[in-house]
Motif scaffolding. Structure first.
Motif, PDB file in Angstrom:
ATOM      1  N   ASN B  72      29.571 -18.368 -54.652  1.00 24.41           N
ATOM      2  CA  ASN B  72      29.334 -19.231 -53.426  1.00 24.41           C
ATOM      3  C   ASN B  72      29.141 -18.484 -52.374  1.00 24.41           C
ATOM      4  OD1 ASN B  72      30.006 -21.510 -54.857  1.00 24.41           O
ATOM      5  ND2 ASN B  72      31.953 -21.826 -54.379  1.00 24.41           N
ATOM      6  N   VAL B  76      25.439 -18.275 -50.375  1.00 21.40           N
ATOM      7  CA  VAL B  76      25.425 -18.827 -49.044  1.00 21.40           C
ATOM      8  C   VAL B  76      25.132 -17.667 -48.003  1.00 21.40           C
ATOM      9  CG1 VAL B  76      26.856 -19.290 -47.097  1.00 21.40           C
ATOM     10  CG2 VAL B  76      27.188 -20.676 -49.339  1.00 21.40           C
ATOM     11  N   ILE B  88      31.722 -18.184 -43.825  1.00 19.49           N
ATOM     12  CA  ILE B  88      31.990 -17.406 -44.864  1.00 19.49           C
ATOM     13  C   ILE B  88      33.383 -16.787 -44.643  1.00 19.49           C
ATOM     14  CG2 ILE B  88      31.789 -15.324 -46.565  1.00 19.49           C
ATOM     15  CD1 ILE B  88      28.870 -16.173 -46.455  1.00 19.49           C
ATOM     16  N   TYR B  91      36.177 -19.642 -44.924  1.00 27.65           N
ATOM     17  CA  TYR B  91      36.056 -20.023 -46.179  1.00 27.65           C
ATOM     18  C   TYR B  91      37.039 -19.255 -46.986  1.00 27.65           C
ATOM     19  CZ  TYR B  91      34.536 -20.879 -51.227  1.00 27.65           C
ATOM     20  OH  TYR B  91      33.999 -20.884 -52.281  1.00 27.65           O
ATOM     21  N   ILE B 114      30.462 -24.785 -47.086  1.00 28.03           N
ATOM     22  CA  ILE B 114      30.042 -23.920 -48.064  1.00 28.03           C
ATOM     23  C   ILE B 114      29.503 -24.424 -49.263  1.00 28.03           C
ATOM     24  CG2 ILE B 114      30.670 -21.981 -49.783  1.00 28.03           C
ATOM     25  CD1 ILE B 114      30.898 -20.970 -47.047  1.00 28.03           C
TER      26      ILE B 114
END
Lengths: 437, 244
Positions: B72, B76, B88, B91, B114
């Motif tokens: 992920n 991204v 990021i 997250y 995300i």
């Protein structure tokens, strides 16, 4: 005749076969070979009618000894005729494939001389592709009804998917429009391929080196609206095909008026919305645990044009609603209008970490415009009108007419069902490795 | 108020996250040097990329959270959206707190943002596996040009390496001036600068004509539906299609 002219004639003659799926097979490339198949299928373009182009869908020839009244290739039709040679077709497929135009070949044919002769030609072509050109891309091959099982079986060892088209959903319809065919002659090869697939499954369990037989399974096609068969008949038939012959897909093709005959309906446009409703119902059978008798019955044998089949079912079973989103099990969640497989799975996953609110549902991707009439979130009901059939119907219709005014008519007809089915893409993506650091 | 500035590389971003933890700066944003504007009352700290530190973060995501989370993050990053550094970072902080199940917390904004970006990148990748068009050049190389929204060239290359393994080919991202070159054995990602016009093989135009003819013949005239066509195949991708 030039290849260009052959291509035009034989693609033109193949286009009423709606299947274009390239999914369900995971054939690997071989050393020095070309091609592989992608388990969830890949669309390479979308033609002007909005349908996905995944395979080079083409007839070997449009010469045909039969005279089926609904068919553009019937022997009495005055159309230009052509035939490929196996070599021309193999070379064309490879050249398109190298340019990433296509995912593979979908080969069908009119019946030339007799069924065996025709099936041999098809077999010859796929063998050439697989053995001479080392082609490992997707091949969907028609089994010609009436051909010897030995030829069909051999072809099945080279194809990813095979199909026999039923076309007309009842014997009555066949008698009327295709008197040279009968249901039995169609079901026979279907049954033979099915038992061979099952046999092959066991063989593969025991010997991993066994050759795969039709790994992407069988499909078929039913024409909708060429006869007076009701939706209930069509859906019942597809349900029994799934159960009895383990078909992967039953395709529906809205009848396109290609020729005039007193036995054919006199329509100017194909019944697209009806086709769409049948696809929605087909989805409900295959993924949502519905049976055809839950969706339709003798008293209401056709789908409502205003509401999708799931909505329709819910409106007739309001005693089951509203459903509490935070308590219902998966089987019930997927029966709520506006909640699909993906949303239901997300709801289950998210529920483990705390109760869901109405806002959360929006983020998850549930279609609240429909779902709100049928659910509660932590006990609260958001549908405003209450659990009342007529009032829900009214609100739903108001919503959809608003939408139609905004978008103009016809656009709600997404023919999602003609995609190669999009299985979870993520599983097949490349893991991040050293190369990307 | 502290903002971190990294050099725009993936390692740079991961190094910034490393420093954010070990310096206990608690930066409000992590921005790429390529797109940020100075604001008042903000202290900007430039982070120097250190591959070892980036690797520590990389391995920690893998072990303490999950491979899926790592993917992920990378996807991204490749989206090249503004402010992905900050997204990021937030997250991952949440990820280290929750552990391997973080991606099930879809009602959390840090996670769902995300996921939404990743979905966009994944979608474009899947589109391009189908819509990329190779043209055969005189020297027996198949050349494909395209302009993806996201920086996905290195992610689509493995698919074509498996599929067209007996072919020499180039995938050229015109927008970013980079590409993948493959010679039936190895592949590299390189800056590409075309200096002269490409010369096609003698069959190339013939097959393009065949494909266009096929494309026209396969549409059912009674069902023409340009809206559906456009919603399935966004027009931004039409530029490099032979048939459009």
């Amino acid at each position: 005749m030039e290849i260009l002219d052959k291509l035009k004639i034989l693609a033109d003659a193949a286009k009423y076969d709606v299947s274009c799926s390239s999914s369900g097979s995971s054939r690997k490339n071989t050393k020095g070979g070309i091609g592989n198949s992608h388990i969830s299928g890949i669309c390479h373009s979308w033609s002007d009618d909005g349908r996905c182009i995944s395979l080079l869908k083409i007839l070997f020839t449009n010469y045909c000894i039969y005279n089926c009244k609904y068919c553009v290739n019937k022997v009495t039709n005055d159309v230009p005729r052509a035939a490929f040679t196996p070599d021309e077709l193999a070379k064309l497929t490879i050249s398109f494939y190298r340019r990433n135009y296509i995912e593979g070949l979908f080969l069908s044919s009119g019946i030339i001389n007799n069924p065996n002769y025709t099936m041999e030609l098809l077999l010859h072509t796929v063998k050439k592709l697989r053995l001479d050109y080392n082609f490992n891309g997707y091949i969907h091959l028609k089994a010609i009804p009436g051909a010897n099982i030995e030829i069909i079986e051999e072809a099945g060892r080279f194809a990813d998917r095979m199909s026999v088209n039923i076309e007309l959903p009842s014997d009555k319809g066949l008698k009327l429009l295709a008197p040279q065919k009968n249901m039995n002659s169609i079901f026979t090869p279907m049954g033979q391929i099915d038992s061979k697939i099952i046999e092959n499954k066991y063989a593969l369990q025991r010997y991993r080196s066994a050759n795969k037989f039709v790994p992407a399974g069988q499909s078929t096609q039913l024409i909708v609206g060429a006869t007076d068969d009701e939706d209930f008949t069509i859906l019942n038939l597809s349900e029994s095909l799934y159960n009895k012959y383990h078909l992967k897909r039953v395709y529906f093709s809205a009848y396109v008026p290609v020729s005039k005959h007193p036995n054919l309906p006199d329509i100017s446009t194909p019944p697209l919305l009806r086709e769409h409703r049948l696809y929605q119902a087909d989805w409900l059978l295959r993924f949502y645990g519905f049976t055809s008798s839950e969706l339709l019955d003798k008293n209401s044998p056709n789908f409502d044009i205003d509401f999708d089949p799931k909505c329709n079912w819910a409106l007739r079973n309001l005693h089951l609603f509203p459903v509490e989103i935070n308590k219902a099990d998966y089987e019930m969640l997927i029966r709520i209008p506006g909640i699909g497989i993906k949303s239901a799975k997300k709801i289950l996953a998210a529920r483990r970490f705390g109760p869901l609110t109405y806002d959360n549902l929006k983020k998850i991707g549930a279609v609240l415009k429909r779902a709100r009439f049928f659910i509660t979130c932590q006990g609260k009901y958001y549908g405003e009108v209450g659990i009342d059939e007529n009032r829900i119907k009214k609100s739903l219709l108001m919503d959809s007419s608003k939408q139609n005014n905004n978008k103009k008519q016809g656009e709600q007809l997404s023919i999602f069902s003609l995609y190669p089915s999009l299985a979870p893409v993520e599983n097949h993506l490349i893991e991040i490795g050293e190369d990307f650091k | 108020m502290i903002y971190y500035i990294y050099d725009g590389s993936f390692e740079g971003l991961l190094t910034s996250i490393y420093e954010a933890y070990y310096r206990k700066d608690n930066p409000l944003k992590i921005l790429s040097i390529n797109n940020y504007q100075r604001e008042l009352l903000v202290e900007y700290i430039h982070i120097e990329t250190v591959p070892e530190k980036a690797e520590k973060v990389y391995n920690s995501i893998r072990k303490k959270i999950s491979v899926k989370t790592l993917q992920n993050v990378f996807y991204v990053y490749l989206s090249e959206f503004d402010d992905i550094g900050t997204l990021i970072y937030q997250y991952l902080r949440y990820g280290w707190k929750i552990g391997r199940n973080v991606d099930l917390h879809i009602s959390d904004d840090r996670v769902s943002t995300i996921h939404n970006i990743r979905r966009k990148v994944t979608r474009e990748i899947h589109f391009m596996l189908g819509l990329l068009r190779f043209k055969e050049l005189k020297n027996n190389i198949y050349y494909a040009e395209y302009e993806p929204d996201y920086n996905i060239t290195a992610l689509i290359a493995p698919h074509f390496i498996e599929r067209l393994s007996d072919q020499n080919w180039v995938i050229h991202d015109i927008k970013r001036g980079i590409g993948v070159l493959y010679n039936q054995k190895e592949w590299v990602v390189k800056d590409i600068n075309l200096e002269s016009d490409l010369e096609f093989s003698k069959d190339e135009i013939f097959y393009q004509r065949l494909w266009i003819k096929y494309f026209d013949s396969i549409a059912i005239k009674n069902r023409i539906n340009p809206k559906l066509q456009k919603s399935n195949m966004p027009m931004k991708y039409w530029k490099y299609l032979v048939e459009k």
